[in-house]
Design a protein around this motif. Structure first.
Motif, PDB file in Angstrom:
ATOM      1  N   SER A 144       0.826  -1.208   0.000  1.00  0.00           N
ATOM      2  CA  SER A 144       0.000   0.000   0.000  1.00  0.00           C
ATOM      3  C   SER A 144       0.860   1.258   0.000  1.00  0.00           C
ATOM      4  O   SER A 144       0.524   2.253  -0.642  1.00  0.00           O
ATOM      5  CB  SER A 144      -0.934  -0.006   1.219  1.00  0.00           C
ATOM      6  OG  SER A 144      -0.183   0.054   2.421  1.00  0.00           O
TER       7      SER A 144
ATOM      8  N   GLY B 191       2.521   1.828  -3.433  1.00  0.00           N
ATOM      9  CA  GLY B 191       1.582   2.253  -4.464  1.00  0.00           C
ATOM     10  C   GLY B 191       1.522   3.757  -4.640  1.00  0.00           C
ATOM     11  O   GLY B 191       1.005   4.256  -5.644  1.00  0.00           O
TER      12      GLY B 191
ATOM     13  N   SER C  73      -3.295   4.171 -11.593  1.00  0.00           N
ATOM     14  CA  SER C  73      -2.547   3.232 -10.745  1.00  0.00           C
ATOM     15  C   SER C  73      -3.478   2.323  -9.952  1.00  0.00           C
ATOM     16  O   SER C  73      -3.172   1.138  -9.748  1.00  0.00           O
ATOM     17  CB  SER C  73      -1.639   4.007  -9.790  1.00  0.00           C
ATOM     18  OG  SER C  73      -0.670   4.744 -10.495  1.00  0.00           O
ATOM     19  N   THR C  74      -4.602   2.870  -9.502  1.00  0.00           N
ATOM     20  CA  THR C  74      -5.581   2.037  -8.793  1.00  0.00           C
ATOM     21  C   THR C  74      -6.102   0.934  -9.697  1.00  0.00           C
ATOM     22  O   THR C  74      -6.211  -0.234  -9.287  1.00  0.00           O
ATOM     23  CB  THR C  74      -6.753   2.900  -8.300  1.00  0.00           C
ATOM     24  OG1 THR C  74      -6.256   3.926  -7.423  1.00  0.00           O
ATOM     25  CG2 THR C  74      -7.770   2.053  -7.550  1.00  0.00           C
ATOM     26  N   SER C  75      -6.408   1.292 -10.947  1.00  0.00           N
ATOM     27  CA  SER C  75      -6.876   0.298 -11.911  1.00  0.00           C
ATOM     28  C   SER C  75      -5.802  -0.738 -12.207  1.00  0.00           C
ATOM     29  O   SER C  75      -6.084  -1.942 -12.310  1.00  0.00           O
ATOM     30  CB  SER C  75      -7.310   0.992 -13.206  1.00  0.00           C
ATOM     31  OG  SER C  75      -7.697   0.067 -14.188  1.00  0.00           O
TER      32      SER C  75
ATOM     33  N   GLY D  78      -3.282   8.635 -10.175  1.00  0.00           N
ATOM     34  CA  GLY D  78      -3.775   7.835  -9.057  1.00  0.00           C
ATOM     35  C   GLY D  78      -4.897   6.903  -9.473  1.00  0.00           C
ATOM     36  O   GLY D  78      -4.953   5.737  -9.060  1.00  0.00           O
ATOM     37  N   ILE D  79      -5.809   7.401 -10.321  1.00  0.00           N
ATOM     38  CA  ILE D  79      -6.904   6.561 -10.830  1.00  0.00           C
ATOM     39  C   ILE D  79      -6.346   5.443 -11.700  1.00  0.00           C
ATOM     40  O   ILE D  79      -6.758   4.273 -11.591  1.00  0.00           O
ATOM     41  CB  ILE D  79      -7.910   7.417 -11.613  1.00  0.00           C
ATOM     42  CG1 ILE D  79      -8.589   8.428 -10.677  1.00  0.00           C
ATOM     43  CG2 ILE D  79      -8.959   6.541 -12.297  1.00  0.00           C
ATOM     44  CD1 ILE D  79      -9.471   9.428 -11.394  1.00  0.00           C
TER      45      ILE D  79
ATOM     46  N   ASN E  87      -3.274  -1.673 -10.195  1.00  0.00           N
ATOM     47  CA  ASN E  87      -3.094  -2.555  -9.038  1.00  0.00           C
ATOM     48  C   ASN E  87      -4.243  -3.545  -8.903  1.00  0.00           C
ATOM     49  O   ASN E  87      -4.033  -4.707  -8.536  1.00  0.00           O
ATOM     50  CB  ASN E  87      -2.966  -1.715  -7.762  1.00  0.00           C
ATOM     51  CG  ASN E  87      -1.656  -0.950  -7.699  1.00  0.00           C
ATOM     52  OD1 ASN E  87      -0.636  -1.420  -8.174  1.00  0.00           O
ATOM     53  ND2 ASN E  87      -1.687   0.244  -7.138  1.00  0.00           N
ATOM     54  N   PHE E  88      -5.465  -3.088  -9.202  1.00  0.00           N
ATOM     55  CA  PHE E  88      -6.602  -4.008  -9.203  1.00  0.00           C
ATOM     56  C   PHE E  88      -6.429  -5.062 -10.286  1.00  0.00           C
ATOM     57  O   PHE E  88      -6.781  -6.233 -10.099  1.00  0.00           O
ATOM     58  CB  PHE E  88      -7.902  -3.236  -9.414  1.00  0.00           C
ATOM     59  CG  PHE E  88      -9.116  -4.112  -9.520  1.00  0.00           C
ATOM     60  CD1 PHE E  88      -9.672  -4.689  -8.383  1.00  0.00           C
ATOM     61  CD2 PHE E  88      -9.697  -4.373 -10.753  1.00  0.00           C
ATOM     62  CE1 PHE E  88     -10.786  -5.503  -8.472  1.00  0.00           C
ATOM     63  CE2 PHE E  88     -10.804  -5.178 -10.855  1.00  0.00           C
ATOM     64  CZ  PHE E  88     -11.359  -5.758  -9.710  1.00  0.00           C
TER      65      PHE E  88
ATOM     66  N   THR F  96      -4.434  -0.323 -18.303  1.00  0.00           N
ATOM     67  CA  THR F  96      -4.806  -1.576 -17.654  1.00  0.00           C
ATOM     68  C   THR F  96      -4.535  -2.760 -18.570  1.00  0.00           C
ATOM     69  O   THR F  96      -4.001  -3.788 -18.141  1.00  0.00           O
ATOM     70  CB  THR F  96      -6.290  -1.551 -17.250  1.00  0.00           C
ATOM     71  OG1 THR F  96      -6.532  -0.419 -16.397  1.00  0.00           O
ATOM     72  CG2 THR F  96      -6.681  -2.823 -16.511  1.00  0.00           C
TER      73      THR F  96
END
Length: 426
Positions: free
Chosen positions: A52, A55, A312-314, A309-310, A316-317, A181
């Protein structure tokens, strides 16, 4: 600043890979049943906290990068800086391999110590923008700010509010999210799950599979560094436009690996062909650094961190989803059929994500870019300037007799400096 960002990402991925290998070695030495339950829970919590925290590195580093590198030099240096994730992964494998001969715990201690030691130069040398750097020359500062289409005599305005509605409803933002992604899915399948494929299907030993898995990383590192340099050079020469550079490099990054996966499916269990194709996949996939890797800066320089950030969140998911898909499709089957199904799914994801970007992607600055930028920032900067004096006053104070020292003939290598002197002092 680029060197600091390079080593921050390099050490991040070096720590990640070496810790993964180190924990794997420790679990092999001791059965999980022999460990206290509290230790098992602590290890799991520690790994989650580490992931976390790491990230945050890519989004924050891209914000710094957007404020330090002119528009016409972003991809030129960005390819080298951000391919440090490939070189860091190779470094982690090498570090774990060398230290594992002595003690697996030494792998964890050394990688952690490197991260702690790197914090010292980062805290001393990293600065938020050229305007806040205490030791930057006036010429260099003005060069960077003009390259960012910003008036050197005005302060950098940091946004105080975020246009969430504009970002969430923006087609180009979601096109960037979908493409990145799909691109990271290719890398995860072709790199992180490659050792399992080599051992279960091609029957390669653990030690040999480690060396083979490092080859695609080295190839990706070289390809990413060169693609960013070449792409920026061709844009500056007018050979192709900014958007065409994105479309061409993104096409190579996603469509190229799709062709290689088809060849892998046809080649079946032929070791040489498979290893060659996986290396070419990473070569093609790293072309994203010559493409839309820095697309968030094009869409909104003021809100780059939010967009990244958006993304990177995608991403990591996607890493989590890839793991579950591999578990569901492969399970304990050591046959080629489920792997071919995984490669086929990867081809579909790669092609669809590229088509989405080709239709909805953009390099134009979005209308909500200036949202949240308060003009009061300029008043605060004016007060600071009145107290400390202007940059021109400081520069004259450092070189009081500058007007008498300007040579009649200035060498070509000092042409940029001469233009600056002519503008302000001659």
């Amino acid at each position: 600043m680029g060197i600091l960002i390079f080593f921050s990402i390099f050490i991040q991925f070096l720590m990640r890979l070496s810790m993964m290998v180190g924990l794997l070695g420790l679990t092999k030495e001791a059965s999980i049943d022999d460990l206290p339950s509290s230790d098992v829970c602590f290890d799991g919590l520690n790994d989650s906290l580490k992931s976390s925290k790491q990230g945050l590195i890519i989004p924050s580093s891209l914000v710094l990068y957007s404020r330090w590198y002119p528009i016409k030099e972003r991809q030129k240096f960005g390819g080298f800086v951000y391919t440090s994730l490939h070189s860091g992964s190779v470094g982690g494998m090498i570090l774990a391999g060398l230290l594992s001969h002595y003690d697996w715990e030494l792998v964890l201690f050394c990688s952690g110590t490197m991260g702690v030691l790197f914090f010292i130069p980062w805290a001393l040398l990293a600065h938020e923008s050229p305007l806040l750097h205490p030791r930057i020359s006036l010429e260099e500062r003005n060069y960077i700010l003009k390259g960012l289409d910003q008036d050197p005599n005005k302060p950098f305005k940091f946004p105080k509010r975020i246009p969430w509605f504009g970002i969430i409803t923006s087609g180009p933002v979601w096109a960037s999210v979908v493409f990145h992604t799909g691109c990271i899915w290719i890398m995860l399948v072709s790199f992180y799950h490659l050792p399992t494929f080599l051992m279960d299907i091609l029957h390669v030993g653990v030690e040999k599979s480690g060396y083979i898995s490092a080859v695609p990383c080295v190839v990706g590192w070289i390809s990413g560094s060169l693609s960013g340099l070449i792409s920026q050079r061709l844009q500056n020469l007018g050979v192709w436009s900014h958007m065409n550079a994105y479309l061409i490099c993104n096409g190579i990054a996603n469509i190229g690996p799709s062709i290689c996966f088809l060849i892998i499916i046809v080649a079946r269990c032929e070791l040489t062909t498979n290893v060659l194709m996986f290396s070419i996949i990473m070569f093609f996939n790293a072309m994203i650094y010559g493409g839309s890797y820095f697309n968030a800066m094009d869409l909104s320089l003021n809100h780059t961190g939010v967009i990244v950030g958006i993304v990177s969140t995608s991403i990591n998911f996607c890493g989590l989803l890839t793991m579950f898909v591999v578990i569901l499709m492969i399970r304990d089957q050591r046959t080629l059929t489920p792997w071919n199904g995984l490669f086929g799914l990867t081809i579909v994801i790669a092609c669809v994500s590229y088509i989405v970007f080709a239709i909805f992607g953009s390099v134009e600055k979005q209308p909500w870019n200036s949202y949240g930028v308060d003009d009061s920032d300029e008043d605060e900067a004016k007060v600071i300037a009145d107290k400390e004096g202007t940059d021109e006053d400081k520069y004259k104070a450092r070189i009081p007799s500058l007007d008498k020292q300007v040579p009649q003939k200035i060498p070509k290598k000092n042409l940029r400096t001469s233009k600056f002197l002519e503008k302000y002092y001659i």
